[in-house]
Write a protein that holds these residues in place. Sequence first.
Motif, PDB file in Angstrom:
ATOM      1  N   ALA A 133       0.824  -1.209   0.000  1.00 26.91           N
ATOM      2  CA  ALA A 133       0.000   0.000   0.000  1.00 26.91           C
ATOM      3  C   ALA A 133       0.858   1.260   0.000  1.00 26.91           C
ATOM      4  O   ALA A 133       0.511   2.261  -0.646  1.00 26.91           O
ATOM      5  CB  ALA A 133      -0.914   0.004   1.220  1.00 26.91           C
ATOM      6  N   ALA A 134       1.984   1.219   0.718  1.00 31.70           N
ATOM      7  CA  ALA A 134       2.877   2.373   0.752  1.00 31.70           C
ATOM      8  C   ALA A 134       3.461   2.646  -0.633  1.00 31.70           C
ATOM      9  O   ALA A 134       3.592   3.806  -1.049  1.00 31.70           O
ATOM     10  CB  ALA A 134       3.994   2.132   1.765  1.00 31.70           C
ATOM     11  N   ILE A 135       3.798   1.570  -1.358  1.00 30.47           N
ATOM     12  CA  ILE A 135       4.301   1.744  -2.722  1.00 30.47           C
ATOM     13  C   ILE A 135       3.211   2.319  -3.619  1.00 30.47           C
ATOM     14  O   ILE A 135       3.453   3.223  -4.429  1.00 30.47           O
ATOM     15  CB  ILE A 135       4.806   0.397  -3.278  1.00 30.47           C
ATOM     16  CG1 ILE A 135       5.950  -0.134  -2.429  1.00 30.47           C
ATOM     17  CG2 ILE A 135       5.265   0.554  -4.729  1.00 30.47           C
ATOM     18  CD1 ILE A 135       6.360  -1.546  -2.772  1.00 30.47           C
ATOM     19  N   VAL A 136       2.001   1.774  -3.467  1.00 31.23           N
ATOM     20  CA  VAL A 136       0.860   2.274  -4.254  1.00 31.23           C
ATOM     21  C   VAL A 136       0.648   3.758  -4.005  1.00 31.23           C
ATOM     22  O   VAL A 136       0.372   4.532  -4.926  1.00 31.23           O
ATOM     23  CB  VAL A 136      -0.414   1.478  -3.915  1.00 31.23           C
ATOM     24  CG1 VAL A 136      -1.655   2.149  -4.502  1.00 31.23           C
ATOM     25  CG2 VAL A 136      -0.307   0.047  -4.440  1.00 31.23           C
ATOM     26  N   GLN A 137       0.810   4.177  -2.757  1.00 29.49           N
ATOM     27  CA  GLN A 137       0.619   5.584  -2.412  1.00 29.49           C
ATOM     28  C   GLN A 137       1.650   6.468  -3.123  1.00 29.49           C
ATOM     29  O   GLN A 137       1.319   7.542  -3.629  1.00 29.49           O
ATOM     30  CB  GLN A 137       0.724   5.760  -0.895  1.00 29.49           C
ATOM     31  CG  GLN A 137       0.312   7.143  -0.406  1.00 29.49           C
ATOM     32  CD  GLN A 137       0.276   7.206   1.117  1.00 29.49           C
ATOM     33  OE1 GLN A 137       0.761   6.322   1.808  1.00 29.49           O
ATOM     34  NE2 GLN A 137      -0.301   8.267   1.649  1.00 29.49           N
ATOM     35  N   ILE A 138       2.898   6.010  -3.185  1.00 26.96           N
ATOM     36  CA  ILE A 138       3.940   6.781  -3.878  1.00 26.96           C
ATOM     37  C   ILE A 138       3.643   6.841  -5.373  1.00 26.96           C
ATOM     38  O   ILE A 138       3.723   7.900  -6.015  1.00 26.96           O
ATOM     39  CB  ILE A 138       5.332   6.164  -3.642  1.00 26.96           C
ATOM     40  CG1 ILE A 138       5.713   6.232  -2.160  1.00 26.96           C
ATOM     41  CG2 ILE A 138       6.382   6.882  -4.477  1.00 26.96           C
ATOM     42  CD1 ILE A 138       7.019   5.543  -1.836  1.00 26.96           C
ATOM     43  N   LEU A 528      11.599   2.087   0.597  1.00 24.56           N
ATOM     44  CA  LEU A 528      13.025   2.315   0.360  1.00 24.56           C
ATOM     45  C   LEU A 528      13.491   1.583  -0.898  1.00 24.56           C
ATOM     46  O   LEU A 528      14.212   2.151  -1.733  1.00 24.56           O
ATOM     47  CB  LEU A 528      13.822   1.854   1.577  1.00 24.56           C
ATOM     48  CG  LEU A 528      15.343   2.082   1.533  1.00 24.56           C
ATOM     49  CD1 LEU A 528      15.653   3.567   1.397  1.00 24.56           C
ATOM     50  CD2 LEU A 528      15.999   1.519   2.790  1.00 24.56           C
ATOM     51  N   LEU A 529      13.054   0.336  -1.045  1.00 22.47           N
ATOM     52  CA  LEU A 529      13.429  -0.420  -2.234  1.00 22.47           C
ATOM     53  C   LEU A 529      12.901   0.254  -3.491  1.00 22.47           C
ATOM     54  O   LEU A 529      13.633   0.389  -4.488  1.00 22.47           O
ATOM     55  CB  LEU A 529      12.885  -1.851  -2.141  1.00 22.47           C
ATOM     56  CG  LEU A 529      13.101  -2.719  -3.393  1.00 22.47           C
ATOM     57  CD1 LEU A 529      14.591  -2.919  -3.656  1.00 22.47           C
ATOM     58  CD2 LEU A 529      12.392  -4.060  -3.242  1.00 22.47           C
ATOM     59  N   PHE A 530      11.657   0.698  -3.460  1.00 22.14           N
ATOM     60  CA  PHE A 530      11.069   1.352  -4.633  1.00 22.14           C
ATOM     61  C   PHE A 530      11.836   2.618  -4.999  1.00 22.14           C
ATOM     62  O   PHE A 530      12.117   2.877  -6.175  1.00 22.14           O
ATOM     63  CB  PHE A 530       9.601   1.682  -4.362  1.00 22.14           C
ATOM     64  CG  PHE A 530       8.928   2.382  -5.499  1.00 22.14           C
ATOM     65  CD1 PHE A 530       8.582   1.698  -6.657  1.00 22.14           C
ATOM     66  CD2 PHE A 530       8.650   3.742  -5.427  1.00 22.14           C
ATOM     67  CE1 PHE A 530       7.968   2.342  -7.715  1.00 22.14           C
ATOM     68  CE2 PHE A 530       8.040   4.402  -6.479  1.00 22.14           C
ATOM     69  CZ  PHE A 530       7.688   3.702  -7.627  1.00 22.14           C
ATOM     70  N   LEU A 531      12.205   3.407  -3.980  1.00 19.91           N
ATOM     71  CA  LEU A 531      12.934   4.646  -4.244  1.00 19.91           C
ATOM     72  C   LEU A 531      14.351   4.353  -4.756  1.00 19.91           C
ATOM     73  O   LEU A 531      14.877   5.093  -5.592  1.00 19.91           O
ATOM     74  CB  LEU A 531      12.986   5.496  -2.978  1.00 19.91           C
ATOM     75  CG  LEU A 531      11.635   6.049  -2.487  1.00 19.91           C
ATOM     76  CD1 LEU A 531      11.798   6.726  -1.139  1.00 19.91           C
ATOM     77  CD2 LEU A 531      11.051   7.021  -3.504  1.00 19.91           C
ATOM     78  N   LEU A 532      14.962   3.284  -4.265  1.00 16.97           N
ATOM     79  CA  LEU A 532      16.298   2.909  -4.740  1.00 16.97           C
ATOM     80  C   LEU A 532      16.261   2.431  -6.189  1.00 16.97           C
ATOM     81  O   LEU A 532      17.212   2.620  -6.948  1.00 16.97           O
ATOM     82  CB  LEU A 532      16.885   1.810  -3.855  1.00 16.97           C
ATOM     83  CG  LEU A 532      17.311   2.230  -2.444  1.00 16.97           C
ATOM     84  CD1 LEU A 532      17.730   1.015  -1.631  1.00 16.97           C
ATOM     85  CD2 LEU A 532      18.448   3.244  -2.497  1.00 16.97           C
ATOM     86  N   LEU A 533      15.148   1.780  -6.560  1.00 14.00           N
ATOM     87  CA  LEU A 533      15.026   1.307  -7.931  1.00 14.00           C
ATOM     88  C   LEU A 533      14.776   2.450  -8.911  1.00 14.00           C
ATOM     89  O   LEU A 533      15.012   2.334 -10.100  1.00 14.00           O
ATOM     90  CB  LEU A 533      13.884   0.277  -8.028  1.00 14.00           C
ATOM     91  CG  LEU A 533      14.133  -1.055  -7.299  1.00 14.00           C
ATOM     92  CD1 LEU A 533      12.868  -1.897  -7.289  1.00 14.00           C
ATOM     93  CD2 LEU A 533      15.271  -1.832  -7.974  1.00 14.00           C
TER      94      LEU A 533
END
Length: 533
Positions: A133-138, A528-533
């Motif tokens: 859900a946090a990734i979806v929000q970003i 964090l993983l999503f932002l690093l990617l």
Amino acid sequence: MLDFFSSNPIIALAVILAVGLAIGQIRFLGISLGAAAVLFVALGLATANPAIQIPPFVYQLGLAMFVYVIGLSAGPVFFKEFASRGWKLTLFIIALLISLVALAWVIIKALGLDSMIGAGMFAGSLSSTPGMAAIVQIVNGQDPSMVGEPVIGYSLAYPGAVLGTILVAAIGAQILKVDHLKDASEEGLITAPLVWKGVQLSPEITGKVGDLPRLSGQSIIATRIVDDPHSHRLADPQLPITPGMQLLINGTEEAVDKAIAALGEERETKIEDTELIYTRLTVSNPEVAGRTVGDLKTVEHGFMIARIRQGDTEVVPDRNTVINLSDRIRVVVAPGRVAEVRKFLGDSEKSLADVNLLPFAIGLSLGLLLGAIPIPLPGGTTMSLGFGGGPIVVGLILGALKRTGPITWQLPFHANRTISTLGLALFLAGVGTSAGAGFRGALTDPSSLIYMGTGFGITLISALVCAVFCMAVLKLKWDESMGVAAGVTTNPAIISYLNGQTGTDLPNRGYATVYPTAMVGKIIAAQLLFLLL
């Protein structure tokens, strides 16, 4: 029918919930999906017709409700365990999540996987619904048309996350020839039936009645002073011990026998035809809930608490035991004062059903506000706890506090479980429909197998590391180590399997200790993983 659902999202939501929850009750090889089945029903409908969409507001609220009440439940155990061994497990979970983020980043980059689907796959490999859900929000803030991509990755990896941890637990128990009952007994977690017996104190025993647990070294409570076979009075903890005093004590049979050996001699005691009776009452008075046994000054109100049943667990209380709404309390009381004690404790199922939602709304609001605070990161980017992380952090704190002045933060047991299931189901229905179009394509794309295999590998590594580290370094039993592994996944289906496999509370102890850290940590790790990617 599919077109009808697309133009009537409320009806579609109700149907998804009904069908998903029904499927979730089906058990196969001792495993059921529970509310998680709602996700796959929603995915199926939206795959058949991508126009079927549940508004984002629904799943955002659902997730916030789900994690907030989990925080309320887990808060007391989390902070209680933290001072002893909880901090060690907390550091381990943090190190494990950092390592898994690094591993996932290397694999996704090496295999050239899509970053959004890959990040969702990572969340799915740890069955972190709030993390997804946090990734979806970003993603929603960057490109709303792509919010379904992380859900696709999550959906592909989720089944393997459940299966992988269960396989490690099942195969490991067979290889190591684990004796579940023996291990739980050695850890003092086999719940023995509670009994009562009479004891006559030795002349050298001095102090107050409330000192008897300390003097005997056992978890017992004195509930009656026996003046003669037909005359009993309440064992006020503040009363001084007198030579030859005879009392009725409660506890497990082992604890009571050891206490009698330490305190004096056993005396046959009958409770029939005495001036006191036992009765069981339910706590529904909010003025009582959230307070300790010592705070209530029960003797002044004409009763003593012999036992407390919280959920399915019955305990012998001490003065620091906290009373919760819906607790079933066995009291010792004079027959003429039963009505007075019932009024004091509440004993009203109707009051418990009429839940005061004001504290719930206040706590949920504080959690959402906390989740909205941006946290700056190097490079000018920001992240936040979101509508999954903020509510659980506030829930943990308020759950540990239990009450603030006149406000009781705890919910009745049944209300807590109902809100938790409803919130999770709403969230899964919403995010499931958002991924329909992309999931249709994923099913026909051979590369989906790569995401499924990668997610399954991350799950296995996580569970195996938990097993090796917890047993070799922290010296935990196998079942508790698997409870920690289940806590890392925060998946109710996995801990349900472990409880059925072991028949003890040992997995629950590991699960509850790391659950809050894992829940919050995975939300941060996924972002964090999503932002690093």
